[in-house]
Design a protein around this motif. Sequence first.
Motif, PDB file in Angstrom:
ATOM      1  N   UNK A  13       0.569  -1.237   0.131  1.00  0.00           N
ATOM      2  CA  UNK A  13      -0.035  -0.156  -0.133  1.00  0.00           C
ATOM      3  C   UNK A  13       0.788   1.143   0.051  1.00  0.00           C
ATOM      4  N   UNK A  15       1.533   4.892   1.326  1.00  0.00           N
ATOM      5  CA  UNK A  15       1.229   5.851   2.677  1.00  0.00           C
ATOM      6  C   UNK A  15       1.866   7.119   2.347  1.00  0.00           C
ATOM      7  N   UNK A 101       0.027  -0.506   7.725  1.00  0.00           N
ATOM      8  CA  UNK A 101       0.157   0.682   8.722  1.00  0.00           C
ATOM      9  C   UNK A 101       1.717   0.517   9.359  1.00  0.00           C
ATOM     10  N   UNK A 123      -2.846   6.839   4.428  1.00  0.00           N
ATOM     11  CA  UNK A 123      -2.877   5.971   3.323  1.00  0.00           C
ATOM     12  C   UNK A 123      -3.246   6.895   1.688  1.00  0.00           C
TER      13      UNK A 123
ATOM     14  N   UNK B 125      -5.390  -2.522  17.779  1.00  0.00           N
ATOM     15  CA  UNK B 125      -4.056  -1.729  17.503  1.00  0.00           C
ATOM     16  C   UNK B 125      -4.195  -0.522  17.788  1.00  0.00           C
ATOM     17  N   UNK B 173      -9.269   0.658   5.724  1.00  0.00           N
ATOM     18  CA  UNK B 173      -8.649   1.707   5.121  1.00  0.00           C
ATOM     19  C   UNK B 173      -7.209   2.196   5.328  1.00  0.00           C
ATOM     20  N   UNK B 174      -6.995   2.018   6.865  1.00  0.00           N
ATOM     21  CA  UNK B 174      -5.945   2.530   7.343  1.00  0.00           C
ATOM     22  C   UNK B 174      -4.714   1.789   7.166  1.00  0.00           C
ATOM     23  N   UNK B 175      -4.853   0.577   6.423  1.00  0.00           N
ATOM     24  CA  UNK B 175      -3.863  -0.529   6.437  1.00  0.00           C
ATOM     25  C   UNK B 175      -3.444  -1.237   7.319  1.00  0.00           C
ATOM     26  N   UNK B 176      -4.358  -1.458   8.407  1.00  0.00           N
ATOM     27  CA  UNK B 176      -3.905  -2.076   9.635  1.00  0.00           C
ATOM     28  C   UNK B 176      -3.742  -3.674   9.164  1.00  0.00           C
ATOM     29  N   UNK B 177      -2.505  -4.213   9.347  1.00  0.00           N
ATOM     30  CA  UNK B 177      -2.351  -5.891   8.900  1.00  0.00           C
ATOM     31  C   UNK B 177      -2.687  -6.452   9.884  1.00  0.00           C
TER      32      UNK B 177
END
Lengths: 130, 410
Positions: A13, A15, A101, A123, B125, B173-177
């Motif tokens: 992704x 950022x 993230x 993002x 998280x 959406x924030x990309x938290x894996x």
Amino acid sequence: MVRRHGHERSDRMQFTLLYLETAAEAARGESAEAPAYWGAWGAYMAAMGAAGIMVGGNALMPPATATTLRIADGKWQVEDGPFAETKEQLGGYVVIEVPDLDTALHWAAQAPCATAGSVEVRPVMPSPGA
Amino acid sequence: MNEAARRSAEPPGCAPLAAALAARTSYGRLLALLASRSRDIAAAEDALAEALATALAVWPARGVPDNPDAWLLTAARRNIGRARARGATAARESETMQMLQDERDAAGPLPFGDDRLKLLFVCTHPAIAADVQAPLMLQTVLGLDAARIAASFLVSPAAMGQKLVRAKRRIRDAGIAFQVPDAAQLPARLAAVLQAIYAAFGNGWDDLKTRDGLTSEAIWLARLLCELQPEQPEAIGLLALMLHCEARRPARRDAAGAFVPLSAQDPQRWDAAMLHEAEALLRFAACFGTPGRFQLEAAIQSLHAERVLTGADHGTALLALHDLLLRIAPSAGAAVARAAVLAETDPAAALDALAALTDRCADYQPWWATRAHVLRRLGDGDGARVAARAAADRTGDAAVRHYLLATLQD
């Protein structure tokens, strides 16, 4: 083992890291401490480059050099200075491409301004066809 | 799908199906697997709910499949593919067709792992607001609906629903894996998981009136965590602490529903099995030699229980544990609890300790109740009555309020 499918989210992704500095911190760049200040930023950027995650980015000239424009009633209103006086100012930004993230936060934490300021991590909106 | 809807949708006389669906272990496991790659929890929930509804319609006629979980997983994945295809481009659709083909190729039971640990870490998280972490965990791992969670957290179902929707969107959406944190991050991240589980427990514990308390759900989550991360003494300590408290539940009210303080409880009414398990867990946790907040709190509860059971006075040990707890995890609650222990041996010192907390505790019920107790021991009846009334005004629990007001008669 969970099988993977082609349609699943891609593994990386993008950022944007927005580097926010206090005025005092930014001023170090033009003081006797300038070599240390720029050295730290240089090493940081080089580390991200070596990691192969950099998509792009720039350091910005200080807020005093900003010009703000807005249109009211069809007329340009041009002002000297940034949009808003805030405690922290935008000193620069990079766009990186990483898996998640936490990895982005890991790189944000290495930024020289993370202690004397902050880093906003956002993002990048994926393009519709991606 | 929420539990109530699932229950009401169960056809009568279909025991194997009911058992399959009631198994909490399946819901969270399937959801974690469905969401871990896409990070889209809401889409995974919809797909799983649809798969469960299909199962309810199909299984009674065709029989329950040999591996119900694998069946549900395949059906839910297909639903996700269909949902994607509805809003997707031609290119996407061909990928979906490929996926459907893949699913058809995968006849027979799918081997699958357990992503629930990752789900626990995603829910807690640091990028997720602290007040929604416990609700999010309860919903995604246990499948509880927003209304049930809202009742326990004393917010409206609509507000809780919104918070949960927002948190899930943020995860996507924030990309938290979905991943287990690396060794450097693990202690802090694990502490957040424990904190959220304890928050779920606390909300069930404080108000005995609501039968909707989530204490058993919190204990279940702690068991799950201990199973998935077996060598974490603080996780074991948290489980021991909650079991100690839960064991006493039947004794916390008398037959008439009146509040019974710990010192007056009838240990015969405690749940002996839970108590023994708590003790065994505490001993096991101690083997790791790394004390922490929850182990200390469990040890404190253990000493309290032993005093009621045997009459043994552990005042010195108790105070030492409280001192250590205050050092490791300072909080107003821990400081007030320490003062309450100190009151047994040195009420004057306890009063000083409480006085030092005045500013932080103006609206903290235990501070006022402890102050009332201390002043009574010091012979200040008037002061004790003022404090007891202030404590009574600060509790939402009618039985506790009644108990505090009754002490005014002393």
